[in-house]
Design a protein around this motif. Structure first.
Motif, mmCIF file in Angstrom:
data_model
loop_
_atom_site.group_PDB
_atom_site.id
_atom_site.type_symbol
_atom_site.label_atom_id
_atom_site.label_comp_id
_atom_site.label_asym_id
_atom_site.label_seq_id
_atom_site.Cartn_x
_atom_site.Cartn_y
_atom_site.Cartn_z
ATOM 1 N N GLY A 89 15.592 -37.518 14.513
ATOM 2 C CA GLY A 89 15.092 -38.846 13.981
ATOM 3 C C GLY A 89 16.286 -39.739 14.788
ATOM 4 O O GLY A 89 17.253 -39.253 15.220
ATOM 5 N N VAL A 90 15.941 -41.049 14.798
ATOM 6 C CA VAL A 90 16.495 -42.205 15.516
ATOM 7 C C VAL A 90 16.963 -43.154 14.296
ATOM 8 O O VAL A 90 16.194 -43.608 13.660
ATOM 9 C CB VAL A 90 16.050 -42.799 16.407
ATOM 10 C CG1 VAL A 90 16.833 -43.854 17.041
ATOM 11 C CG2 VAL A 90 15.901 -41.842 17.623
ATOM 12 N N PHE A 91 18.256 -43.386 14.017
ATOM 13 C CA PHE A 91 18.618 -44.263 13.076
ATOM 14 C C PHE A 91 19.206 -45.634 13.840
ATOM 15 O O PHE A 91 19.959 -45.626 14.553
ATOM 16 C CB PHE A 91 19.621 -43.629 12.087
ATOM 17 C CG PHE A 91 19.015 -42.675 11.133
ATOM 18 C CD1 PHE A 91 18.790 -42.964 9.964
ATOM 19 C CD2 PHE A 91 19.070 -41.256 11.861
ATOM 20 C CE1 PHE A 91 18.059 -42.020 8.952
ATOM 21 C CE2 PHE A 91 18.516 -40.653 10.640
ATOM 22 C CZ PHE A 91 17.867 -40.628 9.511
ATOM 23 N N ALA A 140 12.750 -34.029 22.640
ATOM 24 C CA ALA A 140 12.638 -34.883 23.869
ATOM 25 C C ALA A 140 11.649 -35.859 23.547
ATOM 26 O O ALA A 140 11.757 -36.886 24.190
ATOM 27 C CB ALA A 140 11.782 -33.929 24.848
ATOM 28 N N ARG A 141 10.532 -35.785 22.638
ATOM 29 C CA ARG A 141 9.506 -36.779 22.266
ATOM 30 C C ARG A 141 10.255 -37.772 21.567
ATOM 31 O O ARG A 141 10.066 -38.903 21.771
ATOM 32 C CB ARG A 141 8.559 -35.904 21.631
ATOM 33 C CG ARG A 141 7.310 -37.030 21.582
ATOM 34 C CD ARG A 141 6.178 -36.295 21.226
ATOM 35 N NE ARG A 141 5.988 -35.409 20.007
ATOM 36 C CZ ARG A 141 6.006 -33.955 19.928
ATOM 37 N NH1 ARG A 141 6.240 -33.585 21.198
ATOM 38 N NH2 ARG A 141 6.044 -33.309 18.931
ATOM 39 N N VAL A 142 11.269 -37.360 20.414
ATOM 40 C CA VAL A 142 11.643 -38.500 19.564
ATOM 41 C C VAL A 142 12.993 -38.786 20.120
ATOM 42 O O VAL A 142 13.242 -40.438 20.142
ATOM 43 C CB VAL A 142 11.837 -37.827 18.538
ATOM 44 C CG1 VAL A 142 12.601 -38.824 17.179
ATOM 45 C CG2 VAL A 142 10.652 -37.410 17.628
ATOM 46 N N LEU A 143 13.901 -38.178 20.598
ATOM 47 C CA LEU A 143 15.130 -38.745 20.901
ATOM 48 C C LEU A 143 15.421 -39.151 22.410
ATOM 49 O O LEU A 143 16.119 -40.247 22.460
ATOM 50 C CB LEU A 143 16.222 -37.759 20.616
ATOM 51 C CG LEU A 143 16.421 -37.153 19.145
ATOM 52 C CD1 LEU A 143 17.404 -36.234 18.916
ATOM 53 C CD2 LEU A 143 16.616 -38.127 18.252
ATOM 54 N N LEU A 144 14.925 -38.524 23.043
ATOM 55 C CA LEU A 144 15.052 -38.954 24.698
ATOM 56 C C LEU A 144 14.546 -40.435 24.921
ATOM 57 O O LEU A 144 15.424 -40.938 25.746
ATOM 58 C CB LEU A 144 14.369 -37.890 25.706
ATOM 59 C CG LEU A 144 15.254 -36.591 25.948
ATOM 60 C CD1 LEU A 144 14.543 -35.907 27.277
ATOM 61 C CD2 LEU A 144 16.520 -36.907 26.542
ATOM 62 N N PRO A 145 13.523 -40.898 24.498
ATOM 63 C CA PRO A 145 13.225 -42.203 24.964
ATOM 64 C C PRO A 145 14.233 -43.177 24.519
ATOM 65 O O PRO A 145 14.344 -44.353 25.061
ATOM 66 C CB PRO A 145 11.898 -42.357 24.174
ATOM 67 C CG PRO A 145 11.397 -41.249 23.780
ATOM 68 C CD PRO A 145 12.503 -40.126 23.818
ATOM 69 N N HIS A 146 15.249 -42.782 23.623
ATOM 70 C CA HIS A 146 16.309 -43.773 23.102
ATOM 71 C C HIS A 146 17.503 -43.475 23.885
ATOM 72 O O HIS A 146 18.594 -43.984 23.328
ATOM 73 C CB HIS A 146 16.225 -43.782 21.654
ATOM 74 C CG HIS A 146 15.019 -44.213 20.880
ATOM 75 N ND1 HIS A 146 14.860 -45.574 20.614
ATOM 76 C CD2 HIS A 146 13.903 -43.621 20.393
ATOM 77 C CE1 HIS A 146 13.273 -45.495 19.987
ATOM 78 N NE2 HIS A 146 13.034 -44.499 19.853
ATOM 79 N N ALA A 147 17.504 -42.501 24.474
ATOM 80 C CA ALA A 147 18.982 -41.850 25.071
ATOM 81 C C ALA A 147 19.838 -42.868 25.439
ATOM 82 O O ALA A 147 21.037 -42.984 25.398
ATOM 83 C CB ALA A 147 18.660 -40.782 25.841
#
Length: 216
Positions: A89-91, A140-147
């Protein structure tokens, strides 16, 4: 002096420190990158671990800037992994803005011996490997786009399983952030409700409180 470990939400930190001074007398503090140590007139000490260190002490602000540092909203990636279950998850602060939860069957242990035990161990290892690969795909799908905008990555669950997932070459940027963050949460099986509750832990200020014994 006996010690107690407390976990205080950032929204309550100022009120807690005010109460500490009210109970124990005027305070002084020593602010460093990893902790702010508050000492009261009667000898009581509250050692406040800095969340998301380092703190850059600023003595023009309360407690060397700890209050402002702790209250700051951050973009935090969370990766929870146990054998057979995972969540990413991204918060934004305490608000969950992106997430994915999944599971893969991994057999439990068996008391069988001999060749049956060896076959079972190989099957279980294969299932665990597939579960970790699925968890890495989700990360990779959830977190990497927001790295590029994440301030931290927090892991949780089975530490060795989380480390195994972050060893995936695609997740090198996330692994570096997790190593710098140094927060691993003890959580039950990764479900959506468990993931949603993680800000209560990763945003909290952990305080080691030492208070003088009070004579009867």
């Amino acid at each position: 002096m006996p010690e107690r470990l407390l976990s205080i939400p950032p929204e309550r930190l100022e009120a807690w420190l005010t109460g500490f001074a009210r109970r124990h007398g005027a305070t002084t503090h020593r602010a460093g990158p990893e902790a702010v140590v508050v000492t009261a007139a009667d000898g009581a000490v509250a050692s406040c671990a800095v969340p998301f260190p380092p703190l850059r002490p600023d003595e023009t602000e309360a407690y060397g800037g700890l209050l402002a540092h702790a209250a700051r909203d951050r973009w935090v990636g969370v990766l929870l992994v146990r054998r057979g279950g995972y969540a990413a998850g991204v918060f934004d602060g305490a608000r969950l803005v992106a997430s994915k939860v999944g599971s893969r069957h991994v057999q439990g242990r068996t008391a069988a011996g001999g060749q049956s035990q060896q076959r079972f161990a190989r099957r279980r290892e294969k299932q665990a490997r597939e579960a970790f690969e699925a968890a890495a795909d989700v990360a990779a799908r959830v977190l990497l786009p927001h790295a590029g905008e994440l301030d931290a990555v927090v892991t949780g669950g089975d530490r060795s399983a989380a480390d195994h997932v972050l060893a995936d070459r695609r997740l090198a940027a996330l692994a570096a952030l997790a190593a710098a963050t140094r927060q691993h949460l003890a959580v039950p099986d990764p479900k959506l409700a468990v993931l949603r509750a993680t800000p209560e832990a990763f945003r909290a200020i952990r305080i080691t409180l030492s208070e003088p014994d009070v004579a009867p």
